[in-house]
Design an enzyme around this catalytic site. Structure first.
Site, PDB file in Angstrom:
ATOM      1  N   HIS A   1       0.835  -1.207   0.000  1.00  0.00           N
ATOM      2  CA  HIS A   1       0.000   0.000   0.000  1.00  0.00           C
ATOM      3  C   HIS A   1       0.867   1.253   0.000  1.00  0.00           C
ATOM      4  O   HIS A   1       1.867   1.344   0.698  1.00  0.00           O
ATOM      5  CB  HIS A   1      -1.031  -0.001   1.123  1.00  0.00           C
ATOM      6  CG  HIS A   1      -0.511   0.015   2.524  1.00  0.00           C
ATOM      7  ND1 HIS A   1      -0.180   1.179   3.168  1.00  0.00           N
ATOM      8  CD2 HIS A   1      -0.281  -0.983   3.407  1.00  0.00           C
ATOM      9  CE1 HIS A   1       0.212   0.889   4.407  1.00  0.00           C
ATOM     10  NE2 HIS A   1       0.180  -0.415   4.578  1.00  0.00           N
TER      11      HIS A   1
ATOM     12  N   ASP B   1       6.194   0.586   6.781  1.00  0.00           N
ATOM     13  CA  ASP B   1       4.738   0.443   6.581  1.00  0.00           C
ATOM     14  C   ASP B   1       4.248   1.566   5.696  1.00  0.00           C
ATOM     15  O   ASP B   1       3.934   2.640   6.182  1.00  0.00           O
ATOM     16  CB  ASP B   1       4.034   0.450   7.931  1.00  0.00           C
ATOM     17  CG  ASP B   1       2.555   0.131   7.805  1.00  0.00           C
ATOM     18  OD1 ASP B   1       2.142  -0.348   6.746  1.00  0.00           O
ATOM     19  OD2 ASP B   1       1.815   0.363   8.779  1.00  0.00           O
TER      20      ASP B   1
ATOM     21  N   GLU C   1      -4.824   2.081   2.670  1.00  0.00           N
ATOM     22  CA  GLU C   1      -4.970   0.839   3.452  1.00  0.00           C
ATOM     23  C   GLU C   1      -5.215   1.176   4.910  1.00  0.00           C
ATOM     24  O   GLU C   1      -6.031   0.549   5.591  1.00  0.00           O
ATOM     25  CB  GLU C   1      -3.695  -0.010   3.314  1.00  0.00           C
ATOM     26  CG  GLU C   1      -3.775  -1.382   3.986  1.00  0.00           C
ATOM     27  CD  GLU C   1      -3.343  -1.391   5.446  1.00  0.00           C
ATOM     28  OE1 GLU C   1      -3.563  -2.407   6.122  1.00  0.00           O
ATOM     29  OE2 GLU C   1      -2.799  -0.388   5.938  1.00  0.00           O
ATOM     30  N   GLU C   2      -4.491   2.186   5.374  1.00  0.00           N
ATOM     31  CA  GLU C   2      -4.442   2.423   6.823  1.00  0.00           C
ATOM     32  C   GLU C   2      -5.789   2.785   7.432  1.00  0.00           C
ATOM     33  O   GLU C   2      -6.055   2.497   8.587  1.00  0.00           O
ATOM     34  CB  GLU C   2      -3.419   3.525   7.149  1.00  0.00           C
ATOM     35  CG  GLU C   2      -1.975   3.146   6.849  1.00  0.00           C
ATOM     36  CD  GLU C   2      -1.439   2.051   7.751  1.00  0.00           C
ATOM     37  OE1 GLU C   2      -2.168   1.565   8.627  1.00  0.00           O
ATOM     38  OE2 GLU C   2      -0.269   1.673   7.558  1.00  0.00           O
TER      39      GLU C   2
ATOM     40  N   ASP D   1       3.106  -6.509   3.191  1.00  0.00           N
ATOM     41  CA  ASP D   1       2.747  -5.429   4.120  1.00  0.00           C
ATOM     42  C   ASP D   1       3.025  -5.811   5.569  1.00  0.00           C
ATOM     43  O   ASP D   1       2.172  -5.663   6.433  1.00  0.00           O
ATOM     44  CB  ASP D   1       1.275  -5.016   3.951  1.00  0.00           C
ATOM     45  CG  ASP D   1       0.903  -3.836   4.853  1.00  0.00           C
ATOM     46  OD1 ASP D   1       1.823  -3.070   5.214  1.00  0.00           O
ATOM     47  OD2 ASP D   1      -0.272  -3.694   5.199  1.00  0.00           O
TER      48      ASP D   1
ATOM     49  N   HIS E   1       3.676   2.703  12.724  1.00  0.00           N
ATOM     50  CA  HIS E   1       2.784   3.835  13.013  1.00  0.00           C
ATOM     51  C   HIS E   1       3.390   4.868  13.966  1.00  0.00           C
ATOM     52  O   HIS E   1       2.671   5.544  14.684  1.00  0.00           O
ATOM     53  CB  HIS E   1       1.435   3.348  13.587  1.00  0.00           C
ATOM     54  CG  HIS E   1       0.662   2.464  12.655  1.00  0.00           C
ATOM     55  ND1 HIS E   1      -0.556   1.920  12.983  1.00  0.00           N
ATOM     56  CD2 HIS E   1       0.933   2.028  11.399  1.00  0.00           C
ATOM     57  CE1 HIS E   1      -1.005   1.201  11.967  1.00  0.00           C
ATOM     58  NE2 HIS E   1      -0.115   1.247  11.002  1.00  0.00           N
TER      59      HIS E   1
HETATM   60 ZN    ZN Z   1       0.662  -1.490   6.301  1.00  0.00          ZN
END
Ligand code: ZN
Length: 473
Positions: free
Chosen positions: A278, A290, A324-325, A352, A423
């Protein structure tokens, strides 16, 4: 457990038992090519360079932000630069959330600031903030089971500590559902211990959802060290009061794009192997692990095949998903746009969960294709890959494809340090180790080539795959 043994069921054993000449398998030449790809891609450093470009030239790319559009333009240009035969984009529309200012401080009994981050799609606080006493719960379950008056007018604190990567599913439930469960009991805000395995003072953001018909209260995460600090204050027995300010807002809708690059096949070009990652990230870091890593790994895998002058029988399609998130929105859009053609997907596999290396190879294919899967595994095994079962999860954006009956693969990545960075502002390019990401790109290149060359269908849309689903669930 990180590794699962290759499960030889009775049905699989029966397939392996048929004489070699009866089973349709990959040719010696295709296997040789796959091995050569595997070895060459490991030394190329291409995925590392693509990720360096994305994190340096774009950086954070939260869905709906200005950098979302810049990332889409970057991806189209990069696919072209890498020599993909076809490059296009498909629209993905979603609601926009912005973070705004955010702060938190203990106001009593020991005044001091904390580091805080709003959870995705949290509402903001009033400009002056919300102040309330903290009530601690060890888990979301404890919050749900608490008496209704336990948190009325107070700030609920879910203190669920994530010990290892495999805890993610259970611990993140507090992040995604905690606000509505707390609000149901009259809480004024939710604060969670970050869903992360590190001991750095970075709070981890991530998505949350409000339930219908329950007041929306602000929701935020504090770091593991700050959660420890709050716990030590609470242990002293006096009320601990927190002031929280979040400037988060919901602001209409935005249209981004799934960006797609294809290496066009020769014999069955309408059929394709689907790989990707993503393109969006959270806003705190530069989205290196990520999921810049997944973007770079799968772009590099396609390019490797092209650069060797190879023409696959089926097409190889790299999809870089939008958003995606904030709810797997690009994955759903891809499914919806291609729902009539899902049987043309020979195999689906998304990267991912970081930079790798690949440690496990699992499939979700019809039994007739298992001899080919065994050949594929044998090519990947020298990379240190273990065999998994025949119930692979293809990745978050592709999960919807598996549910719809698409043959899938799981190139399971080592994610031991993934949730240290996930994140947070610490998700940056310096964490990328060339040997790790190169191994992953090499595995994807060899995998994609073999899947494209397979003499048998892996079974997307067939009854044989559906039957397998009922067995494996
Ligand atoms: Zn991800």
């Amino acid at each position: 457990m990180l590794f699962t043994k290759y499960v030889i069921t009775a049905a699989v054993a029966a397939v392996f038992a048929v004489p070699a000449f009866a089973a349709e398998t990959l040719s010696a030449k295709d296997l040789q090519t796959a091995s050569a790809l595997r070895d060459a891609a490991q030394t190329g450093n291409l995925s590392y360079r693509i990720l360096e470009s994305l994190t340096t030239e774009i950086g954070p790319r939260m869905a709906g932000s200005k950098n979302d559009a810049r990332a889409v333009a970057w991806a189209e240009a990069k696919f072209r630069e890498l020599g993909f035969d076809k490059v296009w984009k498909e629209p993905v529309t979603f609601p926009v959330w912005t973070r705004g200012v955010e702060s938190a401080e203990i106001v009593a009994p020991f005044p001091q600031p904390l580091l805080v981050t709003a959870l995705g799609f949290s509402v903001g606080t009033p400009a002056e903030g919300i102040t309330g006493d903290i009530v601690r719960f060890a888990t979301l379950k404890d919050l749900i089971e608490a008496p209704d008056d336990a948190v009325r007018g107070k700030i609920a604190f879910i203190d669920h500590k994530m010990q290892k990567a495999s805890d993610y599913g259970s611990v993140q439930a507090g992040r995604s559902q905690g606000a509505s469960e707390a609000a149901r009991k009259g809480a004024v805000a939710l604060v969670i211990r970050s869903v992360g395995t590190d001991s750095h003072r970075f709070p981890h953001t991530g998505m949350m959802r409000y339930k219908e018909g329950i007041p929306k209260i602000p929701a935020a995460a504090i770091s593991n060290p700050d959660a420890d600090l709050v716990v030590r204050m609470l242990e002293r027995g006096k009320p601990v009061s927190l002031k929280l300010r979040l400037g988060a807002e919901n602001e209409g809708t935005y249209t981004s794009y799934n960006v797609i690059g294809e290496i066009t096949g020769t014999e069955k070009k309408d059929e394709y192997v689907l790989i990707g990652g993503h393109l969006d990230s959270w806003d705190l870091g530069t989205g290196a692990i990520d999921d810049g890593a997944g973007v770079a790994i799968t772009m590099a895998a396609g390019e490797f095949i092209k650069r060797q002058g190879l023409r696959p029988k089926r097409s190889i399609r790299v999809v870089l998903y939008a958003n995606e998130e904030q709810g797997l929105i690009g994955g759903k859009a891809y499914h919806d746009a291609h729902v009539k053609d899902l049987h043309k997907i020979q195999a689906a596999a998304e990267a991912d969960s970081g930079q790798g290396p690949v440690v496990r190879f699992s499939s979700y294919v019809q039994p007739a294709a298992l001899p080919v899967v065994k050949q594929m595994f044998d090519v990947l095994a020298p990379l240190g890959v273990q065999a998994g079962d025949n119930d692979a999860h293809p990745g978050p954006d592709m999960g919807i494809l598996k549910s719809a009956g698409t043959a899938s693969f799981g190139l399971g990545l080592n994610n031991e340090d993934y949730f240290d960075l996930h994140h947070t502002p610490d998700d940056t390019f310096d964490k990328i180790v060339p040997a790790r990401i190169n191994q992953t790109a090499a595995a994807y290149a060899a995998f994609a080539w073999m899947a494209a060359q397979s003499p048998v269908s892996f079974g997307s849309g067939t009854d044989a795959l559906k039957a397998l689903k009922t067995v494996s669930k």
